[in-house]
Motif scaffolding. Structure first.
Motif, mmCIF file in Angstrom:
data_model
loop_
_atom_site.group_PDB
_atom_site.id
_atom_site.type_symbol
_atom_site.label_atom_id
_atom_site.label_comp_id
_atom_site.label_asym_id
_atom_site.label_seq_id
_atom_site.Cartn_x
_atom_site.Cartn_y
_atom_site.Cartn_z
ATOM 1 N N ARG A 117 -36.896 7.515 44.930
ATOM 2 C CA ARG A 117 -37.273 8.144 43.795
ATOM 3 C C ARG A 117 -38.399 8.963 43.746
ATOM 4 N NH1 ARG A 117 -40.385 8.039 39.167
ATOM 5 N NH2 ARG A 117 -41.537 6.458 39.843
ATOM 6 N N GLN A 118 -39.604 8.351 44.478
ATOM 7 C CA GLN A 118 -40.732 9.161 44.403
ATOM 8 C C GLN A 118 -40.522 10.171 45.643
ATOM 9 O OE1 GLN A 118 -43.567 8.154 42.482
ATOM 10 N NE2 GLN A 118 -43.997 10.179 43.113
ATOM 11 N N ALA A 119 -39.683 10.174 46.642
ATOM 12 C CA ALA A 119 -39.607 11.121 47.367
ATOM 13 C C ALA A 119 -38.897 12.479 46.875
ATOM 14 C CB ALA A 119 -38.801 10.592 48.577
ATOM 15 N N CYS A 120 -38.063 12.096 46.156
ATOM 16 C CA CYS A 120 -37.233 13.064 45.379
ATOM 17 C C CYS A 120 -38.257 14.033 44.558
ATOM 18 C CB CYS A 120 -36.113 12.483 44.463
ATOM 19 S SG CYS A 120 -34.651 12.086 45.566
ATOM 20 N N MET A 121 -39.060 13.211 43.691
ATOM 21 C CA MET A 121 -39.848 13.842 42.825
ATOM 22 C C MET A 121 -41.229 14.591 43.400
ATOM 23 S SD MET A 121 -39.995 10.691 39.832
ATOM 24 C CE MET A 121 -41.092 11.556 38.809
ATOM 25 N N ASP A 122 -41.524 14.157 44.675
ATOM 26 C CA ASP A 122 -42.654 14.933 45.249
ATOM 27 C C ASP A 122 -41.998 16.115 45.960
ATOM 28 O OD1 ASP A 122 -44.247 12.711 44.888
ATOM 29 O OD2 ASP A 122 -44.313 11.600 46.841
ATOM 30 N N MET A 123 -40.753 15.859 46.758
ATOM 31 C CA MET A 123 -40.170 17.158 47.147
ATOM 32 C C MET A 123 -39.624 18.213 46.250
ATOM 33 S SD MET A 123 -37.814 15.203 50.104
ATOM 34 C CE MET A 123 -37.000 16.808 50.797
ATOM 35 N N ALA A 124 -39.165 17.937 45.055
ATOM 36 C CA ALA A 124 -39.001 18.811 43.989
ATOM 37 C C ALA A 124 -40.227 19.513 43.363
ATOM 38 C CB ALA A 124 -38.399 18.000 42.883
ATOM 39 N N VAL A 125 -41.072 18.715 43.336
ATOM 40 C CA VAL A 125 -42.359 19.431 42.908
ATOM 41 C C VAL A 125 -43.109 20.326 44.007
ATOM 42 C CG1 VAL A 125 -44.825 19.054 42.122
ATOM 43 C CG2 VAL A 125 -43.263 17.786 40.947
ATOM 44 N N GLU B 217 -30.746 30.803 52.338
ATOM 45 C CA GLU B 217 -31.383 30.751 53.917
ATOM 46 C C GLU B 217 -32.779 31.254 53.799
ATOM 47 O OE1 GLU B 217 -31.265 30.607 58.027
ATOM 48 O OE2 GLU B 217 -29.982 29.760 56.406
ATOM 49 N N LEU B 218 -33.210 31.951 52.868
ATOM 50 C CA LEU B 218 -34.549 32.401 52.528
ATOM 51 C C LEU B 218 -35.445 31.143 51.920
ATOM 52 C CD1 LEU B 218 -34.583 35.812 50.727
ATOM 53 C CD2 LEU B 218 -35.103 35.399 53.289
ATOM 54 N N THR B 219 -34.635 30.201 51.155
ATOM 55 C CA THR B 219 -35.462 29.084 50.778
ATOM 56 C C THR B 219 -35.635 28.083 51.749
ATOM 57 O OG1 THR B 219 -34.178 29.291 48.681
ATOM 58 C CG2 THR B 219 -35.225 27.177 49.225
ATOM 59 N N LYS B 220 -34.848 28.021 52.879
ATOM 60 C CA LYS B 220 -35.203 27.197 54.095
ATOM 61 C C LYS B 220 -36.093 27.616 54.856
ATOM 62 C CE LYS B 220 -30.482 25.381 54.971
ATOM 63 N NZ LYS B 220 -29.373 25.060 56.059
ATOM 64 N N GLN B 221 -36.307 28.952 54.967
ATOM 65 C CA GLN B 221 -37.507 29.672 55.695
ATOM 66 C C GLN B 221 -38.856 29.511 55.076
ATOM 67 O OE1 GLN B 221 -36.335 33.810 56.550
ATOM 68 N NE2 GLN B 221 -34.422 33.128 57.436
ATOM 69 N N ALA B 222 -38.674 29.465 53.791
ATOM 70 C CA ALA B 222 -40.002 29.241 52.933
ATOM 71 C C ALA B 222 -40.412 27.761 52.948
ATOM 72 C CB ALA B 222 -39.665 29.799 51.562
ATOM 73 N N LEU B 223 -39.390 26.653 52.838
ATOM 74 C CA LEU B 223 -39.645 25.314 52.562
ATOM 75 C C LEU B 223 -39.850 24.305 53.915
ATOM 76 C CD1 LEU B 223 -37.726 24.564 49.390
ATOM 77 C CD2 LEU B 223 -40.028 25.446 49.606
ATOM 78 N N VAL B 224 -38.915 24.643 54.849
ATOM 79 C CA VAL B 224 -38.940 23.810 56.062
ATOM 80 C C VAL B 224 -40.275 23.809 56.769
ATOM 81 C CG1 VAL B 224 -37.784 23.438 58.285
ATOM 82 C CG2 VAL B 224 -36.300 23.828 56.230
ATOM 83 N N PRO B 225 -41.057 24.842 56.907
ATOM 84 C CA PRO B 225 -42.355 24.853 57.609
ATOM 85 C C PRO B 225 -43.329 24.173 57.002
ATOM 86 C CG PRO B 225 -41.453 27.260 57.731
ATOM 87 C CD PRO B 225 -40.520 26.429 56.738
ATOM 88 N N HIS B 226 -43.011 23.691 55.720
ATOM 89 C CA HIS B 226 -44.244 22.832 54.876
ATOM 90 C C HIS B 226 -43.742 21.507 55.149
ATOM 91 C CE1 HIS B 226 -46.587 26.149 53.058
ATOM 92 N NE2 HIS B 226 -45.477 26.772 53.276
ATOM 93 N N GLY B 227 -42.586 21.174 55.714
ATOM 94 C CA GLY B 227 -42.315 19.704 55.940
ATOM 95 C C GLY B 227 -41.277 19.155 54.882
ATOM 96 N N ILE B 228 -40.486 20.084 54.399
ATOM 97 C CA ILE B 228 -39.440 19.652 53.461
ATOM 98 C C ILE B 228 -38.322 19.610 54.155
ATOM 99 C CG2 ILE B 228 -38.119 20.369 51.369
ATOM 100 C CD1 ILE B 228 -40.812 21.334 50.083
ATOM 101 N N ARG B 229 -37.665 18.654 54.176
ATOM 102 C CA ARG B 229 -36.351 18.329 55.040
ATOM 103 C C ARG B 229 -35.223 18.899 54.301
ATOM 104 N NH1 ARG B 229 -36.215 13.242 54.413
ATOM 105 N NH2 ARG B 229 -37.896 12.824 56.075
#
Length: 320
Positions: A244-252, A109-121
């Motif tokens: 493939r590129q979306a996975c790599m971009d979101m992961a980084v 849940e904390l991970t979501k709060q950190a990442l979702v505001p940055h546009g990570i789905r």
């Protein structure tokens, strides 16, 4: 308490304490990871002390006096910031992410709060009391229930209309609700299981590639992850370039937003009928496995990095 910084000519040989085991549900996996890392360090010419973590760990470290601790623990307390905070206080350098990052990343849940505001789905969802599940579903079926702060698919259940958990869930039916007071409920995302490993930090962070995981029993749970033959790894994954590129971009991006170091692994679900809009990040693992079946060494090999090279790269970043 660690040895002072060495000169460049001495960095080729270090005293590495490999920390493994512990008492989480992932202890058996950690022991295999740790032994693999220890053997790799020895092959690299380092002096190795293997430490099966117990509550005397601070005393063991004072006696051992390592140059660096290679953290091969999985789950709590080696992945949740506890060990990281202790090592920080003792002044001992260690691999992988630091205390604050570990506290956030272990908590979905904390991970979501950190990442979702940055546009990570990420999947929508909410934390629910396990007791409430016996009277009503928190979401429309199918949905997923998982512990808020466990890794390796420990205690994950997919609740469907056709399943045998009951409707509502039966109090006496085996499931994560019997072992955790709170659970994260998320909509079930149909489709394919993808994962991407990242190494480095900041502008030096890079993704290795994308692997598709095809569990033979239809669900990538703890047994499927760590039992030989239960999951097919398609590496590299047979997916469109934009996925493939979306996975790599979101992961980084997730790796850097959380402040991860060393390696991390981002896990995804992809609804292949929805294109890139069907790609969802599930979680970021800051202490990914280093076993023979583990995904990070497999992806590193894909880009020409041996297991020993991977271990050395993780150590080098921690010393930098």
């Amino acid at each position: 308490m660690g040895n002072p910084a060495r000169g460049e000519d001495e960095l080729t040989q270090l005293h590495v304490a490999v920390l493994m085991g512990g008492w989480s549900a992932e202890r058996p996996v950690s022991l295999v990871s740790g032994e693999g890392v220890a053997k790799a360090c020895e092959a690299l010419g380092h002096r190795v002390t293997r430490i099966d973590m117990d509550r005397d760990l601070p005393v063991r470290l004072v006696e051992t006096k390592p140059d660096i601790v290679f953290n091969a623990l999985h789950g709590t307390p080696g992945e949740d910031g506890s060990v990281q905070g202790m090592l920080d206080l003792m002044g001992i350098r260690y691999t992988h992410s630091g205390m604050v990052t570990s506290v956030i990343a272990i908590d979905k849940e904390l991970t979501k709060q950190a990442l979702v505001p940055h546009g990570i789905r990420m999947p929508a969802g909410r934390v629910v009391k396990s007791e409430s599940l016996y009277s009503a579903d928190p979401l429309s079926r199918p949905y997923v229930l998982k512990p808020v702060n466990e890794g390796s698919s420990v205690g994950v259940a997919i609740v469907t209309r056709e399943g045998n958990y009951g409707d509502p869930i039966g109090r006496d039916v085996e499931g994560p609700w019997q072992h955790f007071d709170e659970l994260l409920a998320e909509p079930f995302i149909k489709g394919r299981e993808l994962t991407t490993a990242v190494i480095g930090s900041g502008d030096k962070a890079r993704a290795f590639g994308v692997t598709e995981l095809i569990p033979r029993n239809g669900f990538y749970d703890f047994d499927a992850k760590y039992t030989d033959g239960l999951t097919v790894h398609v590496c590299p994954a047979d997916v469109p370039e934009e996925i493939r590129q979306a996975c790599m971009d979101m992961a980084v991006a997730g790796h850097n937003i959380l402040g991860c170091k060393g390696t991390s692994r981002a896990d995804f679900r992809w609804d292949d009928e929805a294109g890139v809009d069907g790609l969802f990040l599930l979680e970021i693992n800051t202490q990914p496995g280093m076993t023979p079946l583990s995904l990070v060494p497999e992806q590193a090999k894909l880009v020409g990095m041996s297991y020993e090279d991977l271990v050395q790269a993780i150590i080098d970043e921690a010393l930098a």
